[in-house]
Design a protein around this motif. Structure first.
Motif, PDB file in Angstrom:
ATOM      1  N   UNK A 176       0.809  -1.205   0.000  1.00 21.40           N
ATOM      2  CA  UNK A 176       0.000   0.000   0.000  1.00 21.40           C
ATOM      3  C   UNK A 176       0.843   1.257   0.000  1.00 21.40           C
ATOM      4  N   UNK A 177       0.178   2.395   0.081  1.00 19.27           N
ATOM      5  CA  UNK A 177       0.882   3.668   0.117  1.00 19.27           C
ATOM      6  C   UNK A 177       0.037   4.677   0.884  1.00 19.27           C
ATOM      7  N   UNK A 178       0.649   5.740   1.375  1.00 15.05           N
ATOM      8  CA  UNK A 178      -0.062   6.763   2.131  1.00 15.05           C
ATOM      9  C   UNK A 178      -0.711   7.773   1.199  1.00 15.05           C
ATOM     10  N   UNK A 179      -1.721   8.467   1.751  1.00 14.38           N
ATOM     11  CA  UNK A 179      -2.411   9.500   0.986  1.00 14.38           C
ATOM     12  C   UNK A 179      -2.267  10.833   1.716  1.00 14.38           C
ATOM     13  N   UNK A 180      -1.784  11.850   1.007  1.00 17.20           N
ATOM     14  CA  UNK A 180      -1.520  13.142   1.627  1.00 17.20           C
ATOM     15  C   UNK A 180      -2.556  14.192   1.250  1.00 17.20           C
ATOM     16  N   UNK A 181      -3.468  13.830   0.389  1.00 15.93           N
ATOM     17  CA  UNK A 181      -4.610  14.692   0.082  1.00 15.93           C
ATOM     18  C   UNK A 181      -5.670  13.844  -0.593  1.00 15.93           C
ATOM     19  N   UNK A 182      -6.934  14.248  -0.441  1.00 14.66           N
ATOM     20  CA  UNK A 182      -8.036  13.539  -1.093  1.00 14.66           C
ATOM     21  C   UNK A 182      -9.226  14.482  -1.199  1.00 14.66           C
ATOM     22  N   UNK A 183      -9.878  14.486  -2.344  1.00 10.41           N
ATOM     23  CA  UNK A 183     -11.049  15.316  -2.565  1.00 10.41           C
ATOM     24  C   UNK A 183     -12.059  14.598  -3.437  1.00 10.41           C
ATOM     25  N   UNK A 184     -13.349  14.860  -3.212  1.00 11.94           N
ATOM     26  CA  UNK A 184     -14.418  14.151  -3.911  1.00 11.94           C
ATOM     27  C   UNK A 184     -15.308  15.133  -4.651  1.00 11.94           C
ATOM     28  N   UNK A 185     -15.548  14.848  -5.932  1.00  6.94           N
ATOM     29  CA  UNK A 185     -16.476  15.622  -6.750  1.00  6.94           C
ATOM     30  C   UNK A 185     -17.366  14.639  -7.481  1.00  6.94           C
ATOM     31  N   UNK A 186     -18.631  14.574  -7.057  1.00 12.03           N
ATOM     32  CA  UNK A 186     -19.575  13.610  -7.616  1.00 12.03           C
ATOM     33  C   UNK A 186     -19.047  12.197  -7.357  1.00 12.03           C
ATOM     34  N   UNK A 187     -18.773  11.445  -8.415  1.00  8.06           N
ATOM     35  CA  UNK A 187     -18.280  10.078  -8.219  1.00  8.06           C
ATOM     36  C   UNK A 187     -16.773   9.974  -8.443  1.00  8.06           C
ATOM     37  N   UNK A 188     -16.113  11.099  -8.568  1.00  7.04           N
ATOM     38  CA  UNK A 188     -14.680  11.100  -8.849  1.00  7.04           C
ATOM     39  C   UNK A 188     -13.879  11.513  -7.615  1.00  7.04           C
ATOM     40  N   UNK A 189     -12.871  10.706  -7.302  1.00  8.01           N
ATOM     41  CA  UNK A 189     -12.005  10.961  -6.168  1.00  8.01           C
ATOM     42  C   UNK A 189     -10.624  11.360  -6.663  1.00  8.01           C
ATOM     43  N   UNK A 190     -10.168  12.527  -6.284  1.00  8.41           N
ATOM     44  CA  UNK A 190      -8.801  12.964  -6.581  1.00  8.41           C
ATOM     45  C   UNK A 190      -7.961  12.749  -5.340  1.00  8.41           C
ATOM     46  N   UNK A 191      -6.690  12.377  -5.548  1.00  8.65           N
ATOM     47  CA  UNK A 191      -5.830  12.136  -4.393  1.00  8.65           C
ATOM     48  C   UNK A 191      -4.375  12.265  -4.801  1.00  8.65           C
ATOM     49  N   UNK A 192      -3.506  12.235  -3.790  1.00  7.10           N
ATOM     50  CA  UNK A 192      -2.069  12.255  -4.046  1.00  7.10           C
ATOM     51  C   UNK A 192      -1.357  11.387  -3.022  1.00  7.10           C
ATOM     52  N   UNK A 193      -0.383  10.627  -3.503  1.00  8.14           N
ATOM     53  CA  UNK A 193       0.487   9.835  -2.631  1.00  8.14           C
ATOM     54  C   UNK A 193       1.772  10.583  -2.299  1.00  8.14           C
ATOM     55  N   UNK A 194       1.902  11.804  -2.775  1.00  5.30           N
ATOM     56  CA  UNK A 194       3.136  12.568  -2.597  1.00  5.30           C
ATOM     57  C   UNK A 194       2.901  13.743  -1.661  1.00  5.30           C
ATOM     58  N   UNK A 195       3.794  13.882  -0.684  1.00  4.07           N
ATOM     59  CA  UNK A 195       3.652  14.936   0.319  1.00  4.07           C
ATOM     60  C   UNK A 195       4.222  16.250  -0.189  1.00  4.07           C
ATOM     61  N   UNK A 196       3.617  16.791  -1.252  1.00  6.90           N
ATOM     62  CA  UNK A 196       4.130  18.029  -1.841  1.00  6.90           C
ATOM     63  C   UNK A 196       3.820  19.250  -0.974  1.00  6.90           C
ATOM     64  N   UNK A 197       2.715  19.186  -0.219  1.00 10.22           N
ATOM     65  CA  UNK A 197       2.344  20.273   0.688  1.00 10.22           C
ATOM     66  C   UNK A 197       1.768  19.684   1.958  1.00 10.22           C
ATOM     67  N   UNK A 198       1.842  20.451   3.044  1.00  4.13           N
ATOM     68  CA  UNK A 198       1.360  19.960   4.336  1.00  4.13           C
ATOM     69  C   UNK A 198      -0.105  20.298   4.556  1.00  4.13           C
ATOM     70  N   UNK A 199      -0.648  19.762   5.630  1.00  5.42           N
ATOM     71  CA  UNK A 199      -1.997  20.043   6.099  1.00  5.42           C
ATOM     72  C   UNK A 199      -3.077  19.717   5.070  1.00  5.42           C
ATOM     73  N   UNK A 200      -2.860  18.631   4.326  1.00  5.24           N
ATOM     74  CA  UNK A 200      -3.879  18.172   3.389  1.00  5.24           C
ATOM     75  C   UNK A 200      -3.924  18.911   2.079  1.00  5.24           C
ATOM     76  N   UNK A 201      -2.938  19.728   1.813  1.00  3.10           N
ATOM     77  CA  UNK A 201      -2.929  20.524   0.586  1.00  3.10           C
ATOM     78  C   UNK A 201      -2.024  19.976  -0.501  1.00  3.10           C
ATOM     79  N   UNK A 202      -1.548  18.732  -0.344  1.00  2.94           N
ATOM     80  CA  UNK A 202      -0.709  18.141  -1.392  1.00  2.94           C
ATOM     81  C   UNK A 202      -1.456  18.171  -2.718  1.00  2.94           C
ATOM     82  N   UNK A 203      -0.770  18.519  -3.775  1.00  2.12           N
ATOM     83  CA  UNK A 203      -1.400  18.706  -5.087  1.00  2.12           C
ATOM     84  C   UNK A 203      -1.936  17.390  -5.625  1.00  2.12           C
ATOM     85  N   UNK A 204      -3.206  17.380  -6.030  1.00  2.00           N
ATOM     86  CA  UNK A 204      -3.811  16.174  -6.576  1.00  2.00           C
ATOM     87  C   UNK A 204      -3.125  15.772  -7.881  1.00  2.00           C
ATOM     88  N   UNK A 205      -2.833  14.471  -8.005  1.00  2.00           N
ATOM     89  CA  UNK A 205      -2.200  14.009  -9.240  1.00  2.00           C
ATOM     90  C   UNK A 205      -2.747  12.678  -9.745  1.00  2.00           C
TER      91      UNK A 205
END
Length: 1000
Positions: free
Chosen positions: A349-378
């Motif tokens: 597995x891997x860690x998630x440093x950000x996650x956001x939901x729009x309708x049925x689509x989930x955006x997330x990032x496994x990279x700690x590019x920014x702190x406090x949940x603001x890592x850029x979605x990729x």
């Protein structure tokens, strides 16, 4: 269908012996999925790990494998989190402790679980500590156990009778750890104090204020005693200082590690080297210092990509350090001033440093590019389509944590703790430029804010360590607790429609919570909210989506990461069972779609219909799955590996019925055939010792027993890795008929297909030797095909057996499939034809585990008999360019109108639980489809694509120079569909998801 009646038990979790007291769906990535908080070394230098994910594992550092796992009673949220593990020096006992009570602290937390280290059985529960136990240590003679909890209570336990002989309440600020010596032990505390204790009186015989407050800040200490008892090492966690003292607390040397935190440290037997685990802001590493004269000099370091929690010397030159985003164990040697990495052991597995939901689509990032949940979605996962979306770039529509709202602003403030009553961090609530209120985070609230956000009009949600997630009103009063995460959180956000809170963190999950549940107080207490759904995506991009009740949906191979943790109470060990024993009841895509509100009623009903259809195929209804049923039980299951073999000791019993047979599986392949080992009549207790061969790599070994009522026990499972990578042999058979006795049914390329496939395998280099047989045209008779069983029986466990057939495939009047032999009666296929069941039987009970049947004929895919209807023969289907491998002599069928989507849903969403012989069966066409051949391809289309994919290496999807079976299947399926304009769609009649192997 009687076999599947055994699976009725999965709905009840009942057995005749101990009664289960709760079950939980858990993700098993074959490694830790949350922070490894403590490690120990056993007598054989195996590494024992305890984690916030509630798992205790034993790793072999030389083989890089998990050799044991210990399971205890767990619950949602924090219940069962492991803070400390220790193996007795005589290798007989294992102590496990941490947060062992309910998440809401309504019961004592300080249970210490004592396991038999050899068998995995929990043999006692030590009960005295009320608070969470921070450390346990056996004395060097294995006679006693010393334990300490978060409130400062220190106990000495007698391992002969498990009594708490002596206790001491330190009463000071914070207890951190224990260090054991022969004649004394030491404890370290959060106020900088270190105590030296006598075993006899359990009173401090010496105390030392090692670290005073620095600028008023409390300095936490940690202690270690050298193996020869001559050195006492003490660290100052937050000032990067380590002191080396003699046994009388006289300072000998000290050194600074820089502007960083010392998390853990260890010293070699020679006292010449010290390994230190370092947290230096963004830099995380293990550093080894060496004594040069009277000065400690840094000589080598190993960097992890995230927090380093533990480090130990395996010998003078070899180190294990634990940490990183994947909770890895790195084994490395000190060599020429560098860390020479031997292996890195981790889960999938891997860690998630950000996650956001729009309708049925989930955006997330496994990279700690920014702190406090603001890592850029990729990356993006479509919850409705149930797949990762490649090339997605429109991430602007996804929310991040909201820190500003209509004149309000949130920002964190690091509080300098001067006493135990001070918070570790404060979240300030600002209104119109002035501080309006605050939220204080104490250690029990998660130490510090890792993510926070406004939620709706009335709430603030803040996340911290230990999986702690809480909702507050705008005045900073706690209103709700979210219980589910098993490690520090890194992100909180609100879905675009405002219905769900989306969180993620270092327990490798993204979780979804209903915002409408916030603020529903339980009297004067905050209410507890459980996740509506949780998502895990593995490194191989397989995924699992599940809810709190244990229902799940997954990718085709994602189910291999699903398991069920079954509790048997706080006094007994728990058990872990793989997904397939509970799959019939709990694999429910329709339930997850409804929970997440991402599909309309029609789609949900379609998915539910697919589920009901699946049950019907198994001879079951939904009502059947709620029945109570008596089951036999595997009461003892042990495995002893000797080289490339393993000795299994099995004991089973049934107090109601006689036992009938024993089944043994390796990677879902029945080792002794579908009927298993017959048990002599009229016995209800069975014991046996079996010696079996292992295949190279990981072996999932399962055993189960059946009673004479036809009910199967739950399968007990262990994983053993055979590190021998020697190549096996290939046994390949090609069978093809172009010229039939009845010439009206002649084909052009079936015999050539068989020849080409045999030649293809003869030229491969992935295996040592190729043993081959070819049967074409008049050689293809029932008798000759049945004789192939003798050929296959020569294969050994680590070999690969492949059978390829090409020619006509027909359905008889009962809609059963038959392969057309040279002299078959086309008006009565059962006369000299070979049924699918007879083909599969060729593989039953042979020693080879890797078995593959490839069928390039019409109607070779699975057919749902109740969902087809006969139609008139279409004489126009074949052309001069394309010929279909269907005789049209007996029955032509098509799916009834309205059923196609349901059938596709069944195939797409569910794995076939009927393991059969464990043979992967690849079909060139569906049950109602035709297989094509053409002069343009000079082969059958399916065979052509397979040959082309291998010879060109285009089937090597990850371009690693090897073609795995899964890669070949995927490539051929895609190419046949494209080249046939959708008229031919290869499928897998049976796919063994536990077994993927190199085919070229």
């Amino acid at each position: 269908m009687r076999f599947f009646a055994f699976l009725l038990l999965l709905a009840t979790f009942y057995s005749y012996g101990q009664t289960p007291r709760g079950h939980f769906l858990v993700i098993n990535p074959r490694g830790h999925k949350s922070l490894i908080y403590d490690i120990d070394l056993d007598k054989d230098k195996n590494i024992v790990t305890g984690s916030f994910d509630k798992n205790c594992m034993v790793w072999n550092p030389n083989k890089g494998t998990i050799v044991k796992e210990f399971y205890g009673n767990i619950g949602p949220g924090s219940e069962g989190m492991i803070y400390t593990v220790d193996v007795s020096p005589n290798n007989k006992l294992l102590a496990v402790a941490g947060w062992m009570g309910k998440d809401d602290e309504s019961e004592d937390l300080g249970d210490i679980r004592i396991f038999d280290y050899q068998t995995g059985k929990q043999i006692n529960r030590l009960r005295y500590h009320e608070d969470a136990v921070k450390d346990v240590q056996f004395t060097n003679d294995s006679k006693y156990l010393i334990s300490g909890d978060a409130s400062g209570v220190i106990l000495k336990w007698n391992m002969a009778n498990y009594d708490a002989e002596l206790k001491y309440v330190s009463g000071n600020y914070g207890f951190t750890n224990i260090a054991i010596a022969d004649d004394f032990f030491c404890t370290a505390h959060g106020d900088g104090m270190v105590y030296k204790w006598s075993y006899d009186k359990m009173k401090p015989i010496k105390e030392l204020k090692v670290f005073k407050k620095v600028k008023g800040i409390v300095i936490e200490s940690r202690v270690k005693v050298s193996p020869d008892n001559s050195k006492i090492l003490v660290s100052g966690k937050d000032i990067g200082m380590l002191l080396v003292m003699d046994e009388k607390f006289k300072l000998q040397q000290h050194f600074f590690t820089g502007d960083n935190r010392i998390i853990d440290f260890d010293i070699t037997t020679s006292n010449q080297r010290i390994a230190v685990a370092i947290d230096e802001g963004g830099d995380n590493y293990a550093q080894v210092y060496e004594l040069h004269g009277k000065k400690w000099e840094p000589i080598v370091k190993y960097e992890h990509d995230n927090l380093v929690i533990c480090t130990r010397f395996l010998n003078e030159n070899k180190v294990v350090s634990v940490g990183g985003k994947a909770n890895e164990l790195a084994i490395w040697e000190i060599k020429n001033g560098k860390a020479d990495v031997k292996r890195v052991m981790k889960g999938k597995g891997t860690n998630y440093y950000s996650a956001g939901l729009n309708d049925n689509q989930l955006a997330f990032s496994n990279n700690a590019t920014k702190a406090y949940g603001n890592a850029t979605y990729d990356e993006m996962f479509d919850l409705f389509e149930r797949q990762l979306v490649k090339g997605f770039s429109d991430f602007d529509s996804f929310n991040y944590p909201q820190r500003n709202k209509e004149g309000l602003r949130l920002f964190e403030y690091d509080y300098l703790r001067k006493s135990e009553y001070d918070p570790s961090q404060v979240l300030l609530i600002e209104k119109d430029g002035k501080i309006k209120d605050s939220i204080a985070f104490f250690p029990w609230d998660g130490y510090q804010f890792y993510a926070y956000s406004f939620v709706g009009e009335k709430y603030i949600v803040a996340a911290g360590s230990y999986g702690i997630l809480q909702a507050y009103d705008l005045n900073g009063n706690i209103k709700s607790k979210f219980v589910g995460h098993e490690g520090g959180l890194r992100s909180v956000s609100v879905s675009e429609d405002g219905k769900f809170l989306v969180t993620s963190g270092v327990d490798m999950t993204v979780r979804f919570w209903k915002i409408s549940e916030i603020g529903k107080m339980n009297g004067t207490k905050p209410n507890e909210i459980k996740p509506t759904a949780s998502l895990f995506i593995a490194e191989d991009k397989e995924w699992v989506l599940w809810n709190q009740q244990g229902y799940f949906t997954s990718s085709r191979k994602g189910a291999k990461y699903v398991g069920y943790h079954v509790n048997y109470g706080r006094n007994a060990a728990a058990k872990f069972y793989p997904f397939d024993q509970f799959d019939l009841k709990y694999n429910r895509p329709d339930v997850l779609l409804k929970d997440l509100e991402i599909a309309d009623a029609g789609i949900i009903e379609l998915y539910h219909s697919a589920y009901v259809k699946r049950l019907d195929r198994m001879g079951l209804t939904e009502d059947d799955l709620s029945a109570d049923i008596h089951t036999p039980e595997i009461t003892s299951f042990k495995a002893k590996q000797v080289g490339e073999k393993v000795e299994l000791t099995v004991k089973a019993e049934d107090k109601k019925f006689d036992l009938d047979r024993l089944n043994v599986y390796i990677n879902d392949v029945p080792l002794y055939g579908r009927k298993g080992i017959k048990i002599e009549q009229n016995i209800n207790v069975y014991e046996d010792v079996l010696e079996i061969d292992l295949i190279a790599g990981e072996n999932k070994i399962e055993v189960s027993v059946l009673n004479d009522a036809g009910v199967e026990s739950l399968r007990e499972t262990i994983y053993i890795t055979n590190s021998n990578t020697a190549k096996g042999d290939v046994y390949v058979v090609g069978v093809g008929v172009s010229n039939y006795q009845d010439q009206n049914y002649n084909l052009n390329y079936a015999a050539k297909d068989a020849q080409d496939m045999v030649d293809l395998f003869k030229s491969q280099k992935a295996y040592q030797q190729v043993h081959s047989m070819l049967l074409v045209d008049e050689q293809v008779t029932r008798e000759k095909i049945f004789e192939l069983k003798t050929f296959f029986k020569a294969a050994k466990a680590n070999d690969v057996v492949v059978m390829f057939i090409a020619g006509h495939g027909v359905l008889d009047v009962s809609l059963d499939y038959f392969f057309c032999t040279y002299d078959m009666n086309f008006t009565n296929p059962s006369e000299k034809g070979v049924s699918y069941a007879e083909l599969e039987k060729l593989f039953d009970g042979i020693k080879a585990i890797k078995k593959l049947l490839i069928m390039d004929t019409c109607h070779s895919g699975e057919l749902f008999k109740d969902e087809v209807e006969e139609v008139e023969i279409d004489e126009t289907e074949s052309t001069e360019d394309v010929v279909f491998r269907s005789s049209n002599a007996t029955t032509t069928v098509r799916e009834r109108q309205g059923l196609k989507k349901t059938n596709e849903a069944v195939k797409e969403m569910f794995n076939d639980l009927n393991r059969g012989t464990g043979t992967t069966v690849i079909s060139s066409a569906g049950g109602v489809e035709y297989a094509m051949e053409s002069a343009n391809w000079k082969n059958g289309l399916f065979t052509y694509c397979m040959l082309e994919g291998v010879s060109s290496m285009k089937a090597d999807e990850n371009e690693d120079g090897k073609i795995m079976l899964s890669e070949l299947q995927k490539y051929v399926a895609e190419q046949v569909l494209i080249k046939s304009n959708g008229k031919q769609k290869p499928s897998a009649r049976f796919e063994n998801i536990s077994l993927d192997y190199q085919i070229w």
